[in-house]
Design a protein around this motif. Structure first.
Motif, PDB file in Angstrom:
ATOM      1  N   ALA A 158       0.855  -1.186   0.000  1.00 23.05           N
ATOM      2  CA  ALA A 158       0.000   0.000   0.000  1.00 23.05           C
ATOM      3  C   ALA A 158       0.889   1.232   0.000  1.00 23.05           C
ATOM      4  CB  ALA A 158      -0.924   0.010   1.219  1.00 23.05           C
ATOM      5  N   ASN A 159       0.309   2.337  -0.403  1.00 18.32           N
ATOM      6  CA  ASN A 159       1.030   3.589  -0.246  1.00 18.32           C
ATOM      7  C   ASN A 159       0.050   4.724  -0.039  1.00 18.32           C
ATOM      8  OD1 ASN A 159       0.676   5.167  -2.968  1.00 18.32           O
ATOM      9  ND2 ASN A 159       1.133   3.063  -3.575  1.00 18.32           N
ATOM     10  N   SER A 370       2.029  -1.203   4.355  1.00 12.09           N
ATOM     11  CA  SER A 370       0.978  -2.190   4.112  1.00 12.09           C
ATOM     12  C   SER A 370      -0.283  -1.764   4.849  1.00 12.09           C
ATOM     13  CB  SER A 370       1.417  -3.579   4.604  1.00 12.09           C
ATOM     14  OG  SER A 370       0.338  -4.498   4.524  1.00 12.09           O
ATOM     15  N   ALA A 371      -1.433  -2.087   4.259  1.00 10.13           N
ATOM     16  CA  ALA A 371      -2.718  -1.838   4.911  1.00 10.13           C
ATOM     17  C   ALA A 371      -3.181  -3.070   5.678  1.00 10.13           C
ATOM     18  CB  ALA A 371      -3.765  -1.444   3.872  1.00 10.13           C
ATOM     19  N   HIS A 372      -2.326  -4.071   5.811  1.00  6.39           N
ATOM     20  CA  HIS A 372      -2.681  -5.290   6.535  1.00  6.39           C
ATOM     21  C   HIS A 372      -2.938  -4.955   8.007  1.00  6.39           C
ATOM     22  CE1 HIS A 372      -2.553  -9.403   8.029  1.00  6.39           C
ATOM     23  NE2 HIS A 372      -2.464  -9.847   6.789  1.00  6.39           N
ATOM     24  N   LYS A 373      -4.014  -5.518   8.534  1.00  7.84           N
ATOM     25  CA  LYS A 373      -4.390  -5.232   9.922  1.00  7.84           C
ATOM     26  C   LYS A 373      -3.337  -5.715  10.911  1.00  7.84           C
ATOM     27  CE  LYS A 373      -9.302  -5.858   8.811  1.00  7.84           C
ATOM     28  NZ  LYS A 373     -10.502  -6.715   9.064  1.00  7.84           N
ATOM     29  N   GLY A 374      -2.526  -6.693  10.505  1.00  6.96           N
ATOM     30  CA  GLY A 374      -1.544  -7.255  11.418  1.00  6.96           C
ATOM     31  C   GLY A 374      -0.207  -6.546  11.426  1.00  6.96           C
ATOM     32  N   VAL A 375      -0.085  -5.450  10.694  1.00  5.65           N
ATOM     33  CA  VAL A 375       1.177  -4.708  10.641  1.00  5.65           C
ATOM     34  C   VAL A 375       1.267  -3.767  11.836  1.00  5.65           C
ATOM     35  CG1 VAL A 375       2.411  -2.903   9.381  1.00  5.65           C
ATOM     36  CG2 VAL A 375       1.503  -4.861   8.157  1.00  5.65           C
TER      37      VAL A 375
END
Length: 443
Positions: A158-159, A370-375
């Motif tokens: 993501a950016n 990243s747009a990952h919830k786990g980041v």
């Protein structure tokens, strides 16, 4: 739109052809890993298998990807063969039509990915990939990779595009404060110009994708001036491309980028940006020849080696302001993983790329969002990456995906990019917008 681009072309044609025929060839003996393979146990063992990957990213960025999945590859036995191509958007269709489709592709535009899905060339996400996607990303992010109710891709990168890069030292020496509203931004722009420095620098050359930095500017300003509803209607073509509100946004951007008094600092007249590569465009910020460069979070990885990023360092970034200090409209983009093949080793690789483990590991290698919830934002490589992840995870952010990336590829990566170049060259907003509107595919 895009992420910057970097790896010399890998010589994988023979392996890709063999894989397509069902007889994957190992590129040679693997080194024995000393990695802890426990985290990769769920992906199974696939000794002697090959997965070919085709993407835009080359050079350093590609190296960081390969470093990130190296332990996964060694522990599973999958030989991941990566090829980066700066002209990915133009070449992927030729590769697929020529029978040389990669197993996995990293698509920088959902609209381009959708074209292959509708043509029946992409494989739907497996149950395992879909489960990881649902767990890791919001419905909106998964929706960008869904076509007619079927999930084909998963977000990889993501950016945040709505950043303005600047030199904290320059701002301090000029007595400038970071603007919180659009009115304040225009006041800062004028004050810098009055000092004899051009306030903005830009570059829009990007090989086959030349023009995309201008489309980002227009989308960002439209989002700020008209809000999310009008932006969504425009992207979906529920209002015409040449709607007066779109023309207003174009003219606003033009008052900066087409103005020789404001641009193109460090390079020449405003029109010089057509021949300046987007990778090089921010350099005059470091030399003091320009004050501000609007570019995405991924630009953190494009500054010269040794450049320090932070509020008291060489460069930093602020969010392009909206109408008032309380609003947080954010334009963003992303890269999506999709597959032209559906073998066990391909599914395993895609599942790994869709995991929080991959995202966090990649973030530990260098600039990455990243747009990952786990980041975990605390692990971000730079302060701007950290701010980007916080914005993406903040429910109060008015996030919208890059419009040109969501539009039909013939428009978003075609007439809109080309029209942006013509516009910088002197064509009027109405001429360009009307031409793009006439190019929109008719149902």
């Amino acid at each position: 739109m895009r992420f910057g681009a970097r790896l010399v072309l890998a010589v994988i044609t023979l392996a890709a052809t063999a894989t397509a025929c069902g007889t994957p060839q190992d590129s040679g003996p693997r080194s024995h890993t000393t990695a802890d393979c426990a985290p990769y146990a769920d992906y199974g063992k696939h000794p002697g298998s090959v997965v070919t990957v085709y993407a835009l990213n080359r050079d350093r960025e590609a190296d960081l990807f390969e470093e990130t999945w190296a332990d996964f590859a060694d522990c599973t036995g999958i030989d991941v063969q990566y090829e980066g191509d700066g002209e990915f958007e133009a070449q992927i269709q030729l590769r697929v039509d020529g029978g040389n489709a990669p197993d996995v592709a990293f698509f920088p535009q959902p609209g381009l990915m959708e074209r292959f899905a509708r043509a029946g060339r992409l494989k739907p996400a497996s149950a395992g990939v879909a489960a990881r996607a649902k767990e890791g990303w919001s419905a909106d992010w998964n929706g960008y990779a869904t076509v007619d109710g079927t999930l084909y891709g998963t977000p990889l990168v993501a950016n945040v595009k709505s950043f303005v890069w600047y030199s904290p030292t320059f701002f301090r020496d000029k007595g400038l404060s970071v603007p919180r509203t659009w009115t304040e931004l225009m006041a800062v722009t004028e004050k810098i110009a009055a000092s004899g420095v051009k306030p903005w620098c830009a570059g829009i050359e990007s090989a086959e994708a030349t023009g995309w930095p201008v489309t980002d500017w227009i989308e960002d300003v439209l989002l700020r001036q008209q809000g999310t509803d009008v932006y969504d209607q425009w992207v979906a073509h529920e209002i015409p491309f040449d709607d007066p509100r779109v023309l207003q946004a174009m003219d606003t951007v033009g008052s900066l980028l087409k103005n020789d008094r404001y641009a193109n600092g460090g390079f020449g007249p405003a029109r010089s940006m057509a021949s300046v590569s987007f990778q090089e465009a921010g350099a005059p910020v470091l030399s003091g020849d320009c004050a501000m460069h609007r570019q995405a979070s991924f630009y953190a990885d494009l500054w010269p080696k040794g450049t320090e990023i932070g509020p008291d360092k060489d460069v930093y970034a602020f969010l392009l302001p909206g109408a008032d200090a309380s609003s947080r409209p954010v334009l963003g983009g992303g890269v999506f993983t999709a597959a032209f093949a559906d073998r066990p080793e391909v599914r395993a690789f895609r599942e790994y790329l869709a995991s929080a483990d991959f995202a966090n590991a990649r973030m530990g290698k260098g600039p990455f969002v990243s747009a990952h919830k786990g980041v975990d934002p605390a692990n971000a490589a730079t302060p701007v990456d950290r701010l980007s992840i916080q914005l993406l995870q903040d429910p109060g952010t008015q996030f919208r995906f890059d419009g040109s990336d969501l539009m039909p590829a013939s428009v978003g990566a075609g007439t809109f990019w080309k029209g942006a170049v013509d516009w910088i060259g002197g064509a009027s907003s109405l001429q360009v917008a009307d031409s793009i509107e006439r190019s929109w595919p008719r149902k």
